[in-house]
Design a protein around this motif. Sequence first.
Motif, PDB file in Angstrom:
ATOM      1  N   ALA A 245       0.744  -1.699   0.039  1.00  0.00           N
ATOM      2  CA  ALA A 245       0.123  -0.394   0.175  1.00  0.00           C
ATOM      3  C   ALA A 245       0.401   0.718   0.099  1.00  0.00           C
ATOM      4  O   ALA A 245       0.020   2.849  -0.713  1.00  0.00           O
ATOM      5  CB  ALA A 245      -1.068   0.334   1.587  1.00  0.00           C
ATOM      6  N   LEU A 246       1.888   1.797   0.040  1.00  0.00           N
ATOM      7  CA  LEU A 246       3.123   2.254   0.559  1.00  0.00           C
ATOM      8  C   LEU A 246       4.052   2.117  -0.361  1.00  0.00           C
ATOM      9  O   LEU A 246       4.769   3.659  -0.344  1.00  0.00           O
ATOM     10  CB  LEU A 246       3.657   2.309   2.237  1.00  0.00           C
ATOM     11  CG  LEU A 246       3.139   1.995   3.392  1.00  0.00           C
ATOM     12  CD1 LEU A 246       3.687   2.651   4.474  1.00  0.00           C
ATOM     13  CD2 LEU A 246       2.114   3.801   3.611  1.00  0.00           C
ATOM     14  N   LEU A 247       3.839   1.461  -1.368  1.00  0.00           N
ATOM     15  CA  LEU A 247       5.698   1.660  -1.934  1.00  0.00           C
ATOM     16  C   LEU A 247       5.044   2.290  -3.393  1.00  0.00           C
ATOM     17  O   LEU A 247       6.249   3.148  -3.978  1.00  0.00           O
ATOM     18  CB  LEU A 247       5.382   0.008  -2.346  1.00  0.00           C
ATOM     19  CG  LEU A 247       6.496  -0.364  -3.340  1.00  0.00           C
ATOM     20  CD1 LEU A 247       7.892   0.238  -2.465  1.00  0.00           C
ATOM     21  CD2 LEU A 247       6.471  -1.615  -4.130  1.00  0.00           C
ATOM     22  N   PRO A 248       3.970   2.353  -3.721  1.00  0.00           N
ATOM     23  CA  PRO A 248       4.035   3.621  -4.998  1.00  0.00           C
ATOM     24  C   PRO A 248       3.659   4.879  -4.668  1.00  0.00           C
ATOM     25  O   PRO A 248       4.487   6.430  -5.127  1.00  0.00           O
ATOM     26  CB  PRO A 248       2.626   3.062  -5.325  1.00  0.00           C
ATOM     27  CG  PRO A 248       1.548   2.037  -4.551  1.00  0.00           C
ATOM     28  CD  PRO A 248       3.032   2.035  -3.433  1.00  0.00           C
ATOM     29  N   PHE A 249       3.773   5.516  -2.977  1.00  0.00           N
ATOM     30  CA  PHE A 249       3.583   6.793  -2.740  1.00  0.00           C
ATOM     31  C   PHE A 249       4.521   7.343  -1.776  1.00  0.00           C
ATOM     32  O   PHE A 249       4.976   8.465  -1.468  1.00  0.00           O
ATOM     33  CB  PHE A 249       2.392   7.010  -1.841  1.00  0.00           C
ATOM     34  CG  PHE A 249       1.200   6.599  -2.969  1.00  0.00           C
ATOM     35  CD1 PHE A 249       0.462   7.568  -3.395  1.00  0.00           C
ATOM     36  CD2 PHE A 249       0.616   5.399  -2.542  1.00  0.00           C
ATOM     37  CE1 PHE A 249      -0.225   7.083  -4.284  1.00  0.00           C
ATOM     38  CE2 PHE A 249      -0.575   4.884  -2.924  1.00  0.00           C
ATOM     39  CZ  PHE A 249      -1.222   5.677  -3.776  1.00  0.00           C
ATOM     40  N   SER A 250       5.698   6.425  -1.061  1.00  0.00           N
ATOM     41  CA  SER A 250       7.112   6.259  -0.202  1.00  0.00           C
ATOM     42  C   SER A 250       8.224   5.660  -0.277  1.00  0.00           C
ATOM     43  O   SER A 250       8.164   4.630  -1.421  1.00  0.00           O
ATOM     44  CB  SER A 250       6.280   6.251   1.271  1.00  0.00           C
ATOM     45  OG  SER A 250       5.960   4.937   1.231  1.00  0.00           O
ATOM     46  N   GLU A 251       9.096   6.140  -0.247  1.00  0.00           N
ATOM     47  CA  GLU A 251      10.223   5.050   0.282  1.00  0.00           C
ATOM     48  C   GLU A 251      10.124   4.251   1.542  1.00  0.00           C
ATOM     49  O   GLU A 251       9.927   4.926   2.872  1.00  0.00           O
ATOM     50  CB  GLU A 251      11.875   6.337   0.586  1.00  0.00           C
ATOM     51  CG  GLU A 251      12.786   5.611  -0.115  1.00  0.00           C
ATOM     52  CD  GLU A 251      13.892   6.009   0.539  1.00  0.00           C
ATOM     53  OE1 GLU A 251      14.903   6.123   1.178  1.00  0.00           O
ATOM     54  OE2 GLU A 251      13.922   7.055  -0.350  1.00  0.00           O
ATOM     55  N   ILE A 252      10.304   3.254   1.296  1.00  0.00           N
ATOM     56  CA  ILE A 252      10.584   1.887   2.814  1.00  0.00           C
ATOM     57  C   ILE A 252      11.742   2.476   2.866  1.00  0.00           C
ATOM     58  O   ILE A 252      12.032   1.497   2.451  1.00  0.00           O
ATOM     59  CB  ILE A 252      10.112   0.687   1.471  1.00  0.00           C
ATOM     60  CG1 ILE A 252       8.173   1.079   1.751  1.00  0.00           C
ATOM     61  CG2 ILE A 252      10.004  -0.627   3.292  1.00  0.00           C
ATOM     62  CD1 ILE A 252       7.057   1.390   2.637  1.00  0.00           C
ATOM     63  N   ALA A 253      11.796   2.208   4.515  1.00  0.00           N
ATOM     64  CA  ALA A 253      13.010   1.700   4.459  1.00  0.00           C
ATOM     65  C   ALA A 253      13.252   0.448   5.511  1.00  0.00           C
ATOM     66  O   ALA A 253      11.681   0.671   6.641  1.00  0.00           O
ATOM     67  CB  ALA A 253      13.568   2.929   5.694  1.00  0.00           C
TER      68      ALA A 253
END
Length: 407
Positions: free
Chosen positions: A344-352
């Motif tokens: 859900a977050l991958l298209p809108f943010s950088e995952i750490a």
Amino acid sequence: MTLGPIAFLSPWLLAGLLALPVIWWLLRTIPPRPRRIEFPPTRILVGIENREKTPAQTPWWLTLIRMLAAALVILALAEPVLNPNSEKALSGSGPVVLVVDNGWAAAAQWGARTFMIERLIAEAEGQSRPVLIAPTANAAKAITLKIEAPAAARSTAAAVQPQPFSPDRTATAQAIATALTGAGVASIVWLADGIDHDGAARDFADKLSSLAGGKLSVVETRPGQEALGAVAGVAAGGRLDAQVLRPEGGPRAGTLHAMSARGQRLGEAPFTLGAGETRALATFDMPLELRNQVTRVEIAGERSAGAVHLLDARSQWHRVGLLSGASREEAQPLLAPLYYIERALLPFSEIAKSDDSNLSTVIDSLIKRNVSAMMLADIGTMPHDIKERVEQWVKKGGILVRFAGPR
């Protein structure tokens, strides 16, 4: 005043040529002979040869050069123009209508546009013809135009300024037709910006041509001076991309600047437009921390509203830290606690993320990476020292989201 192929815009200054005899007399004036006084010690200088001699009068050739220089200065001040008849832009005998595109596309070359307006007004004044100034981008809803004397038209033209929106040519054509009612056939000159904003440029030109009796002059933008527009946004992976747009033209290159809210230049990206190309893509290579501070992307040296694109909070790309207390499900990834959160977050943010199993080490590393939000899935009770570090991070503006689980 015209002398053969040369005309003078300020012929009254040629009266300065009458002062040349006075200048010649001043140059030929000899100062009085110095008085001689006997001074005995100077007898020791008798016999010494003086190799440097000063003439008693100014040489004739030097006086001639000075006179020619003075005459050339006077001629230059009279503003000579070569072949003035070949530069005539107006024909006919009716009123002169200057249709000026003053939308955002005309702002970059506004200096050249005002020079052309002044030149056309001066030519109309020389032919004793009235002038009508018709800007196509008007802030007021009601457009009122009137035919004026050239002197008054200069004041009207000086008040015309480029606007940060597209022109309304249809409304301007109607206002021109109303103002020319009963004025006879007019000479119309359209200073176009080279862009068909509403798709009705051809109809607008036909309307002006009918008002001018089929004689319409169009002053187009010079090659290499076409209006440029900029559009910026977030692309895949959170990178900042910008497109440079134009209607047409030859090869052209430039630079895009990424600016902060304080006016600081945070980055730049070059762009190149080939012959016939209407768009070029440029990418800013910037760290995420600087990337999120960009509020404006503009084309360097292009002073127009279309060359600036403003960015808001929607264009910011946040770094989100993910942490799970359960072991990773390699065989069945759909059962992993962070699987759907990450998708859900991958298209809108950088995952750490981190593969370290030490909770204290992972949280410290995420905080050092300046994550904007931290999501904990199935993390039980945290030790006191880790809890304090997380609380301090939240007080500084971090967002903490916890998902319940078996723990």
